[in-house]
Scaffold this active site. Structure first.
Site, PDB file in Angstrom:
ATOM      1  N   TYR A 124      18.940   6.564 -10.827  1.00 27.53           N
ATOM      2  CA  TYR A 124      19.564   7.427 -11.842  1.00 27.53           C
ATOM      3  C   TYR A 124      18.850   7.268 -13.189  1.00 27.53           C
ATOM      4  O   TYR A 124      18.395   8.259 -13.768  1.00 27.53           O
ATOM      5  CB  TYR A 124      21.047   7.053 -11.967  1.00 27.53           C
ATOM      6  CG  TYR A 124      21.840   7.938 -12.913  1.00 27.53           C
ATOM      7  CD1 TYR A 124      22.168   9.242 -12.563  1.00 27.53           C
ATOM      8  CD2 TYR A 124      22.289   7.448 -14.130  1.00 27.53           C
ATOM      9  CE1 TYR A 124      22.922  10.044 -13.412  1.00 27.53           C
ATOM     10  CE2 TYR A 124      23.050   8.245 -14.986  1.00 27.53           C
ATOM     11  CZ  TYR A 124      23.365   9.537 -14.621  1.00 27.53           C
ATOM     12  OH  TYR A 124      24.107  10.320 -15.471  1.00 27.53           O
ATOM     13  N   ARG A 143      31.619  -0.221 -24.746  1.00 33.65           N
ATOM     14  CA  ARG A 143      31.325   1.160 -24.382  1.00 33.65           C
ATOM     15  C   ARG A 143      31.914   2.085 -25.462  1.00 33.65           C
ATOM     16  O   ARG A 143      32.842   1.717 -26.174  1.00 33.65           O
ATOM     17  CB  ARG A 143      31.978   1.540 -23.040  1.00 33.65           C
ATOM     18  CG  ARG A 143      31.401   0.824 -21.825  1.00 33.65           C
ATOM     19  CD  ARG A 143      29.983   1.273 -21.497  1.00 33.65           C
ATOM     20  NE  ARG A 143      29.479   0.628 -20.299  1.00 33.65           N
ATOM     21  CZ  ARG A 143      28.872  -0.565 -20.276  1.00 33.65           C
ATOM     22  NH1 ARG A 143      28.689  -1.242 -21.384  1.00 33.65           N
ATOM     23  NH2 ARG A 143      28.432  -1.062 -19.135  1.00 33.65           N
ATOM     24  N   SER A 198      38.553   6.653 -15.311  1.00 36.81           N
ATOM     25  CA  SER A 198      39.394   7.118 -14.203  1.00 36.81           C
ATOM     26  C   SER A 198      39.891   5.951 -13.361  1.00 36.81           C
ATOM     27  O   SER A 198      41.032   5.969 -12.882  1.00 36.81           O
ATOM     28  CB  SER A 198      38.656   8.149 -13.340  1.00 36.81           C
ATOM     29  OG  SER A 198      37.359   7.716 -13.074  1.00 36.81           O
ATOM     30  N   PHE A 220      40.531   2.779 -14.385  1.00 43.43           N
ATOM     31  CA  PHE A 220      41.579   2.048 -15.096  1.00 43.43           C
ATOM     32  C   PHE A 220      42.891   2.843 -15.106  1.00 43.43           C
ATOM     33  O   PHE A 220      43.957   2.308 -14.838  1.00 43.43           O
ATOM     34  CB  PHE A 220      41.157   1.742 -16.544  1.00 43.43           C
ATOM     35  CG  PHE A 220      40.126   0.647 -16.681  1.00 43.43           C
ATOM     36  CD1 PHE A 220      39.490   0.103 -15.574  1.00 43.43           C
ATOM     37  CD2 PHE A 220      39.796   0.139 -17.934  1.00 43.43           C
ATOM     38  CE1 PHE A 220      38.539  -0.906 -15.709  1.00 43.43           C
ATOM     39  CE2 PHE A 220      38.856  -0.875 -18.076  1.00 43.43           C
ATOM     40  CZ  PHE A 220      38.222  -1.390 -16.971  1.00 43.43           C
ATOM     41  N   ARG A 266      20.213   0.653 -10.062  1.00 45.48           N
ATOM     42  CA  ARG A 266      20.527   1.766 -10.973  1.00 45.48           C
ATOM     43  C   ARG A 266      19.309   2.642 -11.270  1.00 45.48           C
ATOM     44  O   ARG A 266      19.427   3.680 -11.931  1.00 45.48           O
ATOM     45  CB  ARG A 266      21.068   1.229 -12.313  1.00 45.48           C
ATOM     46  CG  ARG A 266      22.370   0.451 -12.194  1.00 45.48           C
ATOM     47  CD  ARG A 266      22.740  -0.151 -13.526  1.00 45.48           C
ATOM     48  NE  ARG A 266      23.229   0.839 -14.457  1.00 45.48           N
ATOM     49  CZ  ARG A 266      24.527   1.042 -14.736  1.00 45.48           C
ATOM     50  NH1 ARG A 266      25.446   0.304 -14.155  1.00 45.48           N
ATOM     51  NH2 ARG A 266      24.899   1.958 -15.589  1.00 45.48           N
ATOM     52  N   GLU A 276      15.907   5.928 -14.061  1.00 42.92           N
ATOM     53  CA  GLU A 276      14.505   6.371 -14.076  1.00 42.92           C
ATOM     54  C   GLU A 276      14.393   7.843 -13.687  1.00 42.92           C
ATOM     55  O   GLU A 276      13.503   8.539 -14.146  1.00 42.92           O
ATOM     56  CB  GLU A 276      13.654   5.496 -13.148  1.00 42.92           C
ATOM     57  CG  GLU A 276      13.510   4.049 -13.609  1.00 42.92           C
ATOM     58  CD  GLU A 276      12.696   3.881 -14.898  1.00 42.92           C
ATOM     59  OE1 GLU A 276      12.301   4.881 -15.535  1.00 42.92           O
ATOM     60  OE2 GLU A 276      12.460   2.711 -15.271  1.00 42.92           O
TER      61      GLU A 276
END
Ligand code: NAD
Length: 326
Positions: free
Chosen positions: A156, A223, A201, A203, A153, A158
């Site tokens: 994105y 979240r 999107s 789910f 990840r 960093e």
């Protein structure tokens, strides 16, 4: 005391205009009466998101990669730039991590150079991912984050952090340059691509197709979900404020992923479709455990807070997904 001041009829550049957030921002700015130029490389976005504006007299779309300087595009007499260009979903930003880093760093560098040379105000879209897997909850802007600099990840997380650092460095060196930084939290709504792997999107897409909803992890991670119209209003207010430091733009309502999946299952079932099961898959590396914005600063300096509750936003989003699959 809010420091937001509405600016009317300016010429605004939106990078990432053909993406989810960008296309909504373009619509919003045009409705406000501004002239808008959109830039996009169409890496994850599509001109189809803007085709309703094809003959709009105040809108122009340019195909351009922000990793390349803007000379020759006739952008000198712009008033404001919203920098939204960057793949935002893990499956997209991890496809070509070197390109993601270049978009984050070289992209904002090119924008800041254009802005410096022509006295243009910039709003850069950063992200809640700068907080990584947070050890502080909820996350205020003063929290420095807990980010893995060497993992899947990092391109994105960093990339967005170094972009903020570059904005800071330009602001220090060129105090007249007006820069705004929005740390956007998870945003959802119509026009979010079905296949982009983001939780809302995915789910909704699965539930509408009658497939099981796939939760990565045990579903206890949390979240916060912000509806698109709240996000766009927040970005607009921040751009037109005099606040120079990062501001969280997100909805502090917090849900476990399992709760969220159950809400989607129930809402889709209420539409007369079958109630789909929920299944569990291994959790991806460095996936944050909790996420919730502290929006005290946005309330104080922008007079802004989200107004759309989760179910109302989901009704609109599910409706849009259903129309797409007709
Ligand atoms: P998106 O992928 O739907 O849109 C991004 C757009 O940028 C696409 O149209 C893509 O083609 C374009 N793009 C990518 N790289 C480019 C480049 N090098 N040059 C020109 N165009 C390029 O993503 P989104 O959800 O609309 O996100 C927009 C911005 O908001 C991103 O910077 C993202 O990091 C930030 N953000 C979004 C969220 C969210 O929940 N949607 C959360 C935090 C931050």
């Amino acid at each position: 005391m809010a420091q937001f001041e509405e600016v009317t009829h300016s010429k605004v550049l939106v990078t990432g205009a053909a993406g989810f957030l960008g296309s909504h921002l373009v619509d919003f700015l045009l409705k406000k009466g501004h002239q808008v130029i959109g830039i996009d490389s169409f890496q994850t976005g599509s001109p189809a998101k803007l085709e309703h504006l094809e003959n709009h007299p105040k809108f122009k779309l340019i195909s351009h990669n922000i990793q390349t300087p803007f000379e020759g595009l006739g952008l000198e007499n712009i008033d404001q730039i919203f920098n939204l260009a960057c793949p935002a979903s893990p499956i997209h930003y991890q496809k070509d991590p070197i390109s993601t880093l270049k978009t984050c760093f070289q992209g904002i560098e090119n924008i800041l150079e254009l802005a410096k040379a022509n006295d243009i105000r910039v709003l850069h879209t950063s992200t809640s991912e700068v907080y990584g897997d947070p050890q502080v909850h909820p996350q205020p802007e003063s929290y420095w984050g807990n980010v893995n600099p060497f993992g899947a990840r990092s391109c994105y997380d960093e990339g967005k952090r170094v972009a903020e650092a570059l904005c800071y460095a330009y602001q220090e060196k060129y105090p007249d340059l007006q820069i705004r930084i929005a740390r956007i939290f998870n945003t959802y709504g119509p026009r979010m691509a079905h296949s982009d792997g983001r939780v809302v999107s995915s789910f909704i897409g699965d539930a509408l197709a009658g497939n099981p909803i796939k939760i990565t992890g045990d579903g206890t991670a949390t979240r916060s979900f912000q509806y698109i119209t709240d996000c766009i209003e927040g970005l607009y207010r921040l751009m037109n404020s005099d606040y120079p430091a990062p501001v969280n733009i997100g909805n502090p309502g917090e849900f476990t992923i399992r709760e969220f999946a159950e809400i989607i299952v129930d809402m889709v079932a209420e539409l007369g479709m079958p109630k789909v099961p929920i299944t569990y898959l291994p959790r991806p590396a460095d996936d944050p455990n909790t996420r919730k914005p502290d929006i005290t600063r946005a309330k104080e300096v922008l007079g802004w807070e989200p107004t759309v509750n989760l179910k109302d936003g989901l009704v609109e989003t599910i409706k849009w997904h259903m129309e797409q699959s007709k």
